[in-house]
Design a protein around this motif. Structure first.
Motif, PDB file in Angstrom:
ATOM      1  N   GLN A   1       0.804  -1.224   0.000  1.00  0.00           N
ATOM      2  CA  GLN A   1       0.000   0.000   0.000  1.00  0.00           C
ATOM      3  C   GLN A   1       0.842   1.281   0.000  1.00  0.00           C
ATOM      4  OE1 GLN A   1      -3.984   0.189   0.326  1.00  0.00           O
ATOM      5  NE2 GLN A   1      -3.120  -1.363  -1.050  1.00  0.00           N
ATOM      6  N   ALA A   2       2.165   1.128  -0.107  1.00  0.00           N
ATOM      7  CA  ALA A   2       3.006   2.322  -0.246  1.00  0.00           C
ATOM      8  C   ALA A   2       2.636   3.049  -1.542  1.00  0.00           C
ATOM      9  CB  ALA A   2       4.480   1.945  -0.236  1.00  0.00           C
ATOM     10  N   VAL A   3       2.930   4.348  -1.591  1.00  0.00           N
ATOM     11  CA  VAL A   3       2.548   5.171  -2.734  1.00  0.00           C
ATOM     12  C   VAL A   3       3.796   5.619  -3.486  1.00  0.00           C
ATOM     13  CG1 VAL A   3       1.399   7.297  -3.484  1.00  0.00           C
ATOM     14  CG2 VAL A   3       0.453   5.957  -1.592  1.00  0.00           C
ATOM     15  N   LEU A   4       3.788   5.382  -4.787  1.00  0.00           N
ATOM     16  CA  LEU A   4       4.854   5.849  -5.680  1.00  0.00           C
ATOM     17  C   LEU A   4       4.262   6.845  -6.658  1.00  0.00           C
ATOM     18  CD1 LEU A   4       6.752   2.539  -6.483  1.00  0.00           C
ATOM     19  CD2 LEU A   4       7.840   4.618  -5.608  1.00  0.00           C
ATOM     20  N   ARG A   5       4.914   7.972  -6.797  1.00  0.00           N
ATOM     21  CA  ARG A   5       4.507   8.946  -7.809  1.00  0.00           C
ATOM     22  C   ARG A   5       5.614   9.071  -8.855  1.00  0.00           C
ATOM     23  NH1 ARG A   5       1.981  10.894  -3.174  1.00  0.00           N
ATOM     24  NH2 ARG A   5      -0.144  11.716  -3.486  1.00  0.00           N
ATOM     25  N   MET A   6       5.228   8.980 -10.108  1.00  0.00           N
ATOM     26  CA  MET A   6       6.159   9.186 -11.214  1.00  0.00           C
ATOM     27  C   MET A   6       5.799  10.510 -11.879  1.00  0.00           C
ATOM     28  SD  MET A   6       7.110   6.617 -14.391  1.00  0.00           S
ATOM     29  CE  MET A   6       5.375   6.288 -14.748  1.00  0.00           C
ATOM     30  N   ILE A   7       6.711  11.487 -11.767  1.00  0.00           N
ATOM     31  CA  ILE A   7       6.470  12.822 -12.316  1.00  0.00           C
ATOM     32  C   ILE A   7       7.078  12.860 -13.703  1.00  0.00           C
ATOM     33  CG2 ILE A   7       6.818  15.284 -11.978  1.00  0.00           C
ATOM     34  CD1 ILE A   7       7.371  13.148  -8.984  1.00  0.00           C
ATOM     35  N   LEU A   8       6.236  13.039 -14.704  1.00  0.00           N
ATOM     36  CA  LEU A   8       6.647  12.911 -16.096  1.00  0.00           C
ATOM     37  C   LEU A   8       7.216  14.229 -16.614  1.00  0.00           C
ATOM     38  CD1 LEU A   8       3.523  10.909 -17.293  1.00  0.00           C
ATOM     39  CD2 LEU A   8       5.811   9.976 -16.844  1.00  0.00           C
ATOM     40  N   TRP A   9       8.397  14.153 -17.189  1.00  0.00           N
ATOM     41  CA  TRP A   9       9.043  15.310 -17.807  1.00  0.00           C
ATOM     42  C   TRP A   9       9.007  15.142 -19.329  1.00  0.00           C
ATOM     43  CZ3 TRP A   9      14.175  14.869 -14.525  1.00  0.00           C
ATOM     44  CH2 TRP A   9      13.872  15.057 -13.176  1.00  0.00           C
ATOM     45  N   PRO A  10       8.926  16.240 -20.107  1.00  0.00           N
ATOM     46  CA  PRO A  10       8.779  17.633 -19.686  1.00  0.00           C
ATOM     47  C   PRO A  10       7.385  17.918 -19.140  1.00  0.00           C
ATOM     48  CG  PRO A  10       8.995  17.463 -22.091  1.00  0.00           C
ATOM     49  CD  PRO A  10       9.033  16.082 -21.564  1.00  0.00           C
ATOM     50  N   LEU A  11       7.353  18.642 -18.047  1.00  0.00           N
ATOM     51  CA  LEU A  11       6.105  18.867 -17.331  1.00  0.00           C
ATOM     52  C   LEU A  11       5.062  19.601 -18.179  1.00  0.00           C
ATOM     53  CD1 LEU A  11       7.623  19.941 -13.906  1.00  0.00           C
ATOM     54  CD2 LEU A  11       6.247  17.892 -14.300  1.00  0.00           C
ATOM     55  N   THR A  12       5.525  20.530 -19.037  1.00  0.00           N
ATOM     56  CA  THR A  12       4.580  21.339 -19.798  1.00  0.00           C
ATOM     57  C   THR A  12       4.093  20.640 -21.066  1.00  0.00           C
ATOM     58  OG1 THR A  12       6.422  22.453 -20.920  1.00  0.00           O
ATOM     59  CG2 THR A  12       5.537  23.503 -18.941  1.00  0.00           C
ATOM     60  N   SER A  13       4.609  19.439 -21.367  1.00  0.00           N
ATOM     61  CA  SER A  13       4.172  18.694 -22.552  1.00  0.00           C
ATOM     62  C   SER A  13       3.162  17.604 -22.204  1.00  0.00           C
ATOM     63  CB  SER A  13       5.376  18.062 -23.262  1.00  0.00           C
ATOM     64  OG  SER A  13       6.205  19.040 -23.837  1.00  0.00           O
ATOM     65  N   TRP A  14       3.325  16.975 -21.046  1.00  0.00           N
ATOM     66  CA  TRP A  14       2.483  15.826 -20.701  1.00  0.00           C
ATOM     67  C   TRP A  14       1.097  16.266 -20.248  1.00  0.00           C
ATOM     68  CZ3 TRP A  14       3.199  10.617 -21.118  1.00  0.00           C
ATOM     69  CH2 TRP A  14       4.483  10.157 -21.400  1.00  0.00           C
ATOM     70  N   ASN A  15       0.097  15.494 -20.649  1.00  0.00           N
ATOM     71  CA  ASN A  15      -1.258  15.593 -20.108  1.00  0.00           C
ATOM     72  C   ASN A  15      -1.906  14.224 -20.268  1.00  0.00           C
ATOM     73  OD1 ASN A  15      -3.753  16.262 -19.120  1.00  0.00           O
ATOM     74  ND2 ASN A  15      -4.358  17.523 -20.877  1.00  0.00           N
TER      75      ASN A  15
ATOM     76  N   ALA B   1      -7.594  24.577 -12.258  1.00  0.00           N
ATOM     77  CA  ALA B   1      -8.377  25.749 -12.647  1.00  0.00           C
ATOM     78  C   ALA B   1      -7.547  26.705 -13.488  1.00  0.00           C
ATOM     79  CB  ALA B   1      -8.898  26.462 -11.400  1.00  0.00           C
ATOM     80  N   TYR B   2      -6.229  26.659 -13.325  1.00  0.00           N
ATOM     81  CA  TYR B   2      -5.334  27.505 -14.108  1.00  0.00           C
ATOM     82  C   TYR B   2      -4.818  26.789 -15.356  1.00  0.00           C
ATOM     83  CZ  TYR B   2      -5.055  30.613 -10.015  1.00  0.00           C
ATOM     84  OH  TYR B   2      -5.341  31.472  -8.985  1.00  0.00           O
ATOM     85  N   HIS B   3      -4.432  25.530 -15.191  1.00  0.00           N
ATOM     86  CA  HIS B   3      -3.855  24.763 -16.305  1.00  0.00           C
ATOM     87  C   HIS B   3      -4.355  23.329 -16.186  1.00  0.00           C
ATOM     88  CE1 HIS B   3      -1.079  23.699 -19.450  1.00  0.00           C
ATOM     89  NE2 HIS B   3      -0.505  22.777 -18.692  1.00  0.00           N
ATOM     90  N   ASN B   4      -5.302  22.969 -17.020  1.00  0.00           N
ATOM     91  CA  ASN B   4      -5.987  21.684 -16.901  1.00  0.00           C
ATOM     92  C   ASN B   4      -5.164  20.587 -17.579  1.00  0.00           C
ATOM     93  OD1 ASN B   4      -7.967  19.833 -16.242  1.00  0.00           O
ATOM     94  ND2 ASN B   4      -9.242  20.317 -18.017  1.00  0.00           N
ATOM     95  N   ALA B   5      -4.112  20.150 -16.901  1.00  0.00           N
ATOM     96  CA  ALA B   5      -3.246  19.097 -17.429  1.00  0.00           C
ATOM     97  C   ALA B   5      -2.738  18.254 -16.267  1.00  0.00           C
ATOM     98  CB  ALA B   5      -2.077  19.699 -18.210  1.00  0.00           C
ATOM     99  N   TYR B   6      -2.453  16.983 -16.559  1.00  0.00           N
ATOM    100  CA  TYR B   6      -2.051  16.016 -15.534  1.00  0.00           C
ATOM    101  C   TYR B   6      -0.716  15.395 -15.957  1.00  0.00           C
ATOM    102  CZ  TYR B   6      -6.877  16.535 -14.020  1.00  0.00           C
ATOM    103  OH  TYR B   6      -8.076  17.053 -13.584  1.00  0.00           O
ATOM    104  N   GLN B   7       0.274  15.513 -15.065  1.00  0.00           N
ATOM    105  CA  GLN B   7       1.633  15.082 -15.397  1.00  0.00           C
ATOM    106  C   GLN B   7       2.190  14.043 -14.431  1.00  0.00           C
ATOM    107  OE1 GLN B   7       0.897  18.159 -14.162  1.00  0.00           O
ATOM    108  NE2 GLN B   7       0.965  19.637 -15.842  1.00  0.00           N
ATOM    109  N   VAL B   8       1.395  13.602 -13.460  1.00  0.00           N
ATOM    110  CA  VAL B   8       1.899  12.703 -12.423  1.00  0.00           C
ATOM    111  C   VAL B   8       1.103  11.400 -12.444  1.00  0.00           C
ATOM    112  CG1 VAL B   8       2.320  12.405  -9.950  1.00  0.00           C
ATOM    113  CG2 VAL B   8       2.540  14.684 -10.993  1.00  0.00           C
TER     114      VAL B   8
END
Length: 505
Positions: A372-386, A422-429
């Motif tokens: 049940q541990a949580v891993l987050r993968m933050i995808l780069w480049p941040l401003t390209s991924w959604n 509300a400012y930038h509707n994109a998901y990168q994680v």
């Protein structure tokens, strides 16, 4: 102040400066004629001659006094209406300054504020060097963006860059290997006295300072003319203070070409490597991180020299906590988040295979990664991924060298956004919650997690790591690192890998 002269003393004399003005004749400025605001009636006007001396032409300019300030004078409050501050000539004698003639006036004006401005961190671990997103939106009423003829600039003033207890420190846009956790190969920050002057601003410095530059405008982020940065500054000690406790700050500036700067009513994002040294709680108080100043870059080409179009303070909107004891909390081993690639080449082309398969290695004993541990993968480049707001698909493959190892059941796979949607509707994680029916992940027992069918960016990008954060099942005790292995992608038709790379000088 001649009334302070004692009887019998010689009156003091000082040369007084006069404002020099240009002279126009029939609407044309004379190149060889200047005037000062002093004179005599025509009937009493004296004649001036400039005889030659020592074979030199008669007459010469001699500077008798000079006033010079820094380009920036810091005003703490706005000047009251119709009450300009006086700037005077003066002399300093015996430790005292006496003023004897007004040289000009000074007014401090509070500039308009940007409609939106915030800072978003990509990890909740205080002290980690990781990308942050500075988001802002320019005001729709600022006509200066379109009408200014001269160069413009955007100043990012990091308000507290103290090493131990500052708010947010900027780092260079260098690769962040997973060994950075052991303080090896980390991005570096500019030395305290290191600076690049405006005159030496260069485009390559923009690439050295910024990971990504983004705008919603169809033309893309304006290609900078150059970038530069200041040394660490701090204000003088407060009056009466026994020591200077004011924080250090540093400025990083982007210079834009004439008629090619920011636009009004437009969203922008700047991604930089940063470090938040201490725990921050934006829910408890406003955490002032960066001042943004959009302004003219030079004296010419502007309505008035160095005019400020907008100024806002971006608060840190993300919470951070201090990392716990590494001896008794779950931890990824060094290189413990390894992106598996074909032929162990170290890179995977997502255009050819839209699968991210990761080998996870934990620590020994109390540092094992629990169910049940949580891993987050933050995808780069941040401003390209959604990857979108919907849940993603993931599965766990148990350790193949131990038939008793278990990793079954559901791997919860959800998406998260870095910037307020509300400012930038994109998901990168990509947020992964490991199964409840799982053998602990240790330095010996490793499991593999496979994530499939993510929505890929249209734009291409060069090989990049992913940011990684591990927390316990209650999302506490964060550990931040980066992946071993890289991901890259071909651009779709009509897209590119990077505008600066293609058109930059």
């Amino acid at each position: 102040f001649q009334d302070t002269i004692a009887p019998g003393d010689v009156l003091k004399q000082y040369m007084v400066g006069h404002r020099v003005n240009q002279v126009e004749s029939n609407g044309v400025v004379e190149e060889n004629i200047l005037s000062i605001p002093i004179g005599w009636p025509l009937a009493e006007r004296p004649a001036f001659t400039f005889p030659a001396a020592n074979s030199q032409p008669g007459g010469r300019w001699t500077r008798r006094n000079k006033v010079e300030t820094d380009e920036e004078i810091k005003g703490m409050t706005e000047t009251q209406t119709d009450l300009d501050l006086k700037v005077c000539w003066g002399v300093r004698e015996a430790g005292f300054t006496t003023y004897y003639k007004q040289a000009g006036t000074l007014k401090f004006i509070t500039p308009p504020t940007m409609s939106q401005a915030e800072i978003y961190l990509t990890t909740k671990q205080a002290g980690a060097i990781a990308p942050s997103v500075l988001y802002f939106k320019t005001d729709p009423t600022r006509s200066e963006y379109a009408t200014t003829e001269g160069k413009t600039k955007l100043v990012l003033r990091f308000l507290d860059v103290r090493s131990e207890d500052g708010v947010l420190k900027p780092y260079f846009a260098q690769d962040t290997p997973y060994t950075c956790e052991q303080s090896m190969g980390c991005p570096t920050e500019p030395a305290p006295d290191e600076e690049v002057a405006y005159e030496d601003a260069a485009q390559y410095l923009c690439g050295k300072l910024f990971n990504e530059l983004w705008t919603e405008a169809s033309e893309g982020f304006p290609v900078p003319k150059g970038c530069y940065y200041s040394p660490r500054y701090r204000d003088a000690a407060d009056p009466g203070a026994s020591e200077n406790t004011n924080p250090f700050y540093r400025e990083i500036t982007i210079v834009f070409h004439e008629k090619n700067g920011l636009m009004a009513n437009t969203k922008y994002m700047i991604v930089m490597n940063t470090n938040a040294p201490v725990a921050l709680d934006p829910n408890a108080e406003d955490i002032k991180g960066i001042d943004l100043i959009s302004m003219c870059a030079e004296e010419t080409g502007c309505e008035r020299p160095y005019k400020v179009f907008e100024k806002s303070t971006a608060n840190v909107a993300s919470q951070t906590v201090q990392r716990g004891n590494d001896l008794n909390n779950p931890r990824l081993a060094s290189g413990g988040f390894t992106i598996q690639t074909p032929g162990d080449e170290g890179t995977i082309n997502l255009s050819e295979m839209n699968v991210i398969q990761v080998l996870i290695r934990g620590g020994a004993g109390l540092k094992a990664i629990k169910p049940q541990a949580v891993l987050r993968m933050i995808l780069w480049p941040l401003t390209s991924w959604n990857i979108g707001p919907a849940s993603c698909t993931a599965q766990c493959i148990p350790f193949h060298e131990n038939s008793a190892a278990i990793c079954s059941g559901t791997v919860a796979c959800d998406s998260e956004s870095v910037v307020r949607t509300a400012y930038h509707n994109a998901y990168q994680v990509v947020k992964l919650r490991l199964p409840s029916d799982m053998t602990d992940i240790t330095d010996i027992t490793t499991h593999t997690v496979k994530v499939t069918s993510l929505t890929l960016p249209k734009a291409g990008f060069f090989p990049l790591r992913a940011g990684v954060q591990l927390t316990k099942d209650d999302d506490s005790e964060p550990q931040y690192t980066t992946s071993a292995g890289f991901m890259w992608k071909n651009p779709e038709d009509g897209e590119t890998e990077g505008r600066l790379v293609l058109t930059g000088a």
